[in-house]
Design a protein around this motif. Structure first.
Motif, PDB file in Angstrom:
ATOM      1  N   UNK A  38       8.407 -18.083   9.358  1.00 24.42           N
ATOM      2  CA  UNK A  38       8.077 -17.478  10.653  1.00 24.42           C
ATOM      3  C   UNK A  38       6.724 -18.013  11.132  1.00 24.42           C
ATOM      4  N   UNK A  39       6.594 -18.155  12.449  1.00 21.05           N
ATOM      5  CA  UNK A  39       5.453 -18.862  13.032  1.00 21.05           C
ATOM      6  C   UNK A  39       4.220 -17.988  13.225  1.00 21.05           C
ATOM      7  N   UNK A  40       4.423 -16.760  13.692  1.00 25.52           N
ATOM      8  CA  UNK A  40       3.323 -15.827  13.967  1.00 25.52           C
ATOM      9  C   UNK A  40       3.626 -14.471  13.348  1.00 25.52           C
ATOM     10  N   UNK A  41       2.568 -13.720  13.146  1.00 22.24           N
ATOM     11  CA  UNK A  41       2.687 -12.332  12.711  1.00 22.24           C
ATOM     12  C   UNK A  41       1.711 -11.526  13.562  1.00 22.24           C
ATOM     13  N   UNK A  42       2.259 -10.750  14.497  1.00 23.91           N
ATOM     14  CA  UNK A  42       1.431  -9.951  15.401  1.00 23.91           C
ATOM     15  C   UNK A  42       1.559  -8.475  15.056  1.00 23.91           C
ATOM     16  N   UNK A  43       0.475  -7.731  15.289  1.00 25.56           N
ATOM     17  CA  UNK A  43       0.485  -6.285  15.095  1.00 25.56           C
ATOM     18  C   UNK A  43       0.134  -5.609  16.413  1.00 25.56           C
ATOM     19  N   UNK A  44       0.712  -4.442  16.626  1.00 31.68           N
ATOM     20  CA  UNK A  44       0.575  -3.757  17.909  1.00 31.68           C
ATOM     21  C   UNK A  44      -0.348  -2.552  17.808  1.00 31.68           C
ATOM     22  N   UNK A  45      -1.075  -2.296  18.880  1.00 30.37           N
ATOM     23  CA  UNK A  45      -2.002  -1.160  18.931  1.00 30.37           C
ATOM     24  C   UNK A  45      -1.299   0.087  19.461  1.00 30.37           C
ATOM     25  N   UNK A  46      -1.280   1.131  18.659  1.00 34.49           N
ATOM     26  CA  UNK A  46      -0.756   2.430  19.088  1.00 34.49           C
ATOM     27  C   UNK A  46      -1.691   3.513  18.553  1.00 34.49           C
ATOM     28  N   UNK A  47      -1.779   4.620  19.284  1.00 37.40           N
ATOM     29  CA  UNK A  47      -2.650   5.722  18.886  1.00 37.40           C
ATOM     30  C   UNK A  47      -1.910   7.050  19.006  1.00 37.40           C
ATOM     31  N   UNK A  49       0.173   8.448  17.098  1.00 36.56           N
ATOM     32  CA  UNK A  49       1.583   8.365  16.723  1.00 36.56           C
ATOM     33  C   UNK A  49       1.672   8.390  15.202  1.00 36.56           C
ATOM     34  N   UNK A  50       2.066   9.490  14.602  1.00 34.30           N
ATOM     35  CA  UNK A  50       2.090   9.601  13.140  1.00 34.30           C
ATOM     36  C   UNK A  50       2.928   8.530  12.451  1.00 34.30           C
ATOM     37  N   UNK A  51       3.941   8.003  13.136  1.00 29.52           N
ATOM     38  CA  UNK A  51       4.814   7.029  12.518  1.00 29.52           C
ATOM     39  C   UNK A  51       4.377   5.587  12.663  1.00 29.52           C
ATOM     40  N   UNK A  52       3.196   5.365  13.235  1.00 25.58           N
ATOM     41  CA  UNK A  52       2.694   4.001  13.442  1.00 25.58           C
ATOM     42  C   UNK A  52       1.268   3.919  12.918  1.00 25.58           C
ATOM     43  N   UNK A  53       1.031   3.049  11.933  1.00 21.99           N
ATOM     44  CA  UNK A  53      -0.292   2.953  11.305  1.00 21.99           C
ATOM     45  C   UNK A  53      -1.148   1.824  11.860  1.00 21.99           C
ATOM     46  N   UNK A  54      -0.633   1.041  12.799  1.00 27.61           N
ATOM     47  CA  UNK A  54      -1.379  -0.117  13.299  1.00 27.61           C
ATOM     48  C   UNK A  54      -2.305   0.257  14.453  1.00 27.61           C
ATOM     49  N   UNK A  55      -3.179   1.207  14.230  1.00 27.38           N
ATOM     50  CA  UNK A  55      -4.069   1.692  15.289  1.00 27.38           C
ATOM     51  C   UNK A  55      -5.270   0.785  15.528  1.00 27.38           C
ATOM     52  N   UNK A  56      -5.612  -0.056  14.557  1.00 28.88           N
ATOM     53  CA  UNK A  56      -6.794  -0.923  14.668  1.00 28.88           C
ATOM     54  C   UNK A  56      -6.388  -2.371  14.391  1.00 28.88           C
ATOM     55  N   UNK A  57      -5.794  -3.052  15.377  1.00 25.33           N
ATOM     56  CA  UNK A  57      -5.298  -4.418  15.155  1.00 25.33           C
ATOM     57  C   UNK A  57      -6.308  -5.396  14.554  1.00 25.33           C
ATOM     58  N   UNK A  58      -7.582  -5.427  15.002  1.00 20.66           N
ATOM     59  CA  UNK A  58      -8.486  -6.424  14.410  1.00 20.66           C
ATOM     60  C   UNK A  58      -8.655  -6.266  12.900  1.00 20.66           C
ATOM     61  N   UNK A  59      -8.691  -5.028  12.428  1.00 16.91           N
ATOM     62  CA  UNK A  59      -8.852  -4.789  10.989  1.00 16.91           C
ATOM     63  C   UNK A  59      -7.613  -5.266  10.235  1.00 16.91           C
ATOM     64  N   UNK A  60      -6.442  -4.905  10.749  1.00 17.82           N
ATOM     65  CA  UNK A  60      -5.201  -5.302  10.085  1.00 17.82           C
ATOM     66  C   UNK A  60      -5.008  -6.816  10.162  1.00 17.82           C
ATOM     67  N   UNK A  61      -5.353  -7.418  11.290  1.00 18.02           N
ATOM     68  CA  UNK A  61      -5.241  -8.870  11.443  1.00 18.02           C
ATOM     69  C   UNK A  61      -6.088  -9.582  10.392  1.00 18.02           C
ATOM     70  N   UNK A  62      -7.294  -9.091  10.146  1.00 20.09           N
ATOM     71  CA  UNK A  62      -8.168  -9.713   9.152  1.00 20.09           C
ATOM     72  C   UNK A  62      -7.516  -9.708   7.777  1.00 20.09           C
ATOM     73  N   UNK A  63      -6.887  -8.596   7.424  1.00 20.47           N
ATOM     74  CA  UNK A  63      -6.241  -8.505   6.116  1.00 20.47           C
ATOM     75  C   UNK A  63      -5.011  -9.400   6.044  1.00 20.47           C
ATOM     76  N   UNK A  64      -4.216  -9.414   7.112  1.00 16.80           N
ATOM     77  CA  UNK A  64      -3.024 -10.261   7.122  1.00 16.80           C
ATOM     78  C   UNK A  64      -3.412 -11.736   7.042  1.00 16.80           C
TER      79      UNK A  64
END
Length: 326
Positions: A38-47, A49-64
């Motif tokens: 796969x070419x890209x891996x993007x994460x989405x910002x949501x707030x 929402x108990x079922x979505x943990x990707x609230x801070x994309x820059x932090x998660x992007x750094x780890x990915x």
């Protein structure tokens, strides 16, 4: 020539799971999808929402990005009305400096949350609206180019990642075309607007330093399993989550058993069926036909796949099966 396939992930939290487990599952998904090509891996910002943990994309992007070595990693997207452009420039300039040539900055013009949460994010009496987006975008770009008066955004200047505009209607499509930016359309929740928006993007496209011709990516919801019946069963929790969100009751992603046993009213069942009708769900053969049809209709330059199921193992299996179709 085959187009690139990419991943849009929300770090979904299912019943019986924790946010920490969901985030770790996203890291594992990134590692495996990179291996699958796969070419890209993007994460989405949501707030809120108990079922979505990707609230801070820059932090998660750094780890990915640290957990992978080749694939591009980015935001799909950062909701610009929620943030000061200077902060976004600093964050993504730092990501680009740390992982040169691998970061994407995808921007949305909606808050991606409810008004109360949007206010909590900005802490201003009158939160910025989508109508302020062009001004915010211009300010953001100025920090990367070093043109901001009296402000040096470190390390943004000289470390500008490609900027994408994201959209679910014609507004961002037209703006993206006029600015000569790549454009990503949210077909997975706005299928009725996909073709008109892509037509607007291509009609208004002006060549830029970044692109000499339009580049359109379409994000689609895809769930692939060994059989059509199994895939439809796995799709139930995502549909139920959408119904609960629409009813103002967001929660964790239900199990397939819970979704199958849910006592839908006639109206609720129609809503769910309409939701599922715009997704590509089924066995590898069924999914292959669905993807081919979507790509023929949209003439997309890239396909971004999002898969919302309860189990991280089922999600990973879906991406593996789709990769095997190429």
């Amino acid at each position: 020539m085959a187009i690139p396939y990419s991943v849009l992930d929300l770090a979904t939290v299912g019943e019986g799971q924790t946010s920490a487990q969901a985030l770790q599952a996203s890291i594992e998904l990134a590692r495996r999808t990179e291996e699958l090509g796969y070419h890209r891996f993007w994460v989405a910002e949501h707030h809120n929402m108990p079922g979505v943990a990707s609230s801070a994309p820059p932090v998660l992007i750094a780890h990915v990005a640290s957990a992978t070595s080749r694939m591009r990693v980015g935001s799909g997207g950062v909701m610009l009305p929620n943030h000061a452009p200077l902060v976004v420039a600093e964050q993504f300039g730092m990501l680009e400096a740390l992982h040169p040539g691998r970061i994407d900055l995808g921007l949305g013009r909606a808050p991606g949350t409810d008004p109360r949460t949007a206010h909590a994010l900005r802490r201003s009496p009158a939160p910025l609206s989508a109508d302020d987006f062009p001004e915010q975008l211009s300010e953001l770009i100025s920090y990367f180019s070093g043109d901001a008066t009296g402000i040096t955004a470190v390390p943004a200047a000289g470390n500008k990642p490609p900027i994408w505009l994201l959209g679910s209607s014609g507004y961002s499509a037209q703006l993206s075309g006029m600015l000569g930016m790549p454009f990503a359309f949210a077909h997975h929740f706005s299928a009725q607007n996909t073709l008109p928006a892509l037509a607007l993007y291509r009609k208004h496209f002006q060549p830029s330093a970044l692109l000499d011709k339009p580049y359109a990516m379409v994000a689609a919801s895809v769930i692939c399993a060994d059989t059509d019946e199994q895939a439809q069963y796995l799709a139930g929790p995502g549909a139920l989550s959408f119904l609960r969100l629409r009813s103002g009751r967001p929660g964790l992603i239900a199990t397939p058993e819970e979704a199958a046993a849910y006592p839908y009213t006639d109206v609720e069942r129609l809503i769910v069926e309409d939701r599922l009708a715009n997704q590509i769900i089924g066995s590898p053969a069924t999914v292959e036909r669905g993807i081919e049809k979507l790509l023929a209709e949209t003439e997309a330059d890239e396909l971004m796949i999002t898969t919302m199921v309860h189990s991280p193992a089922d999600r990973l299996r879906s991406y593996e099966l789709v990769a095997g179709l190429r």
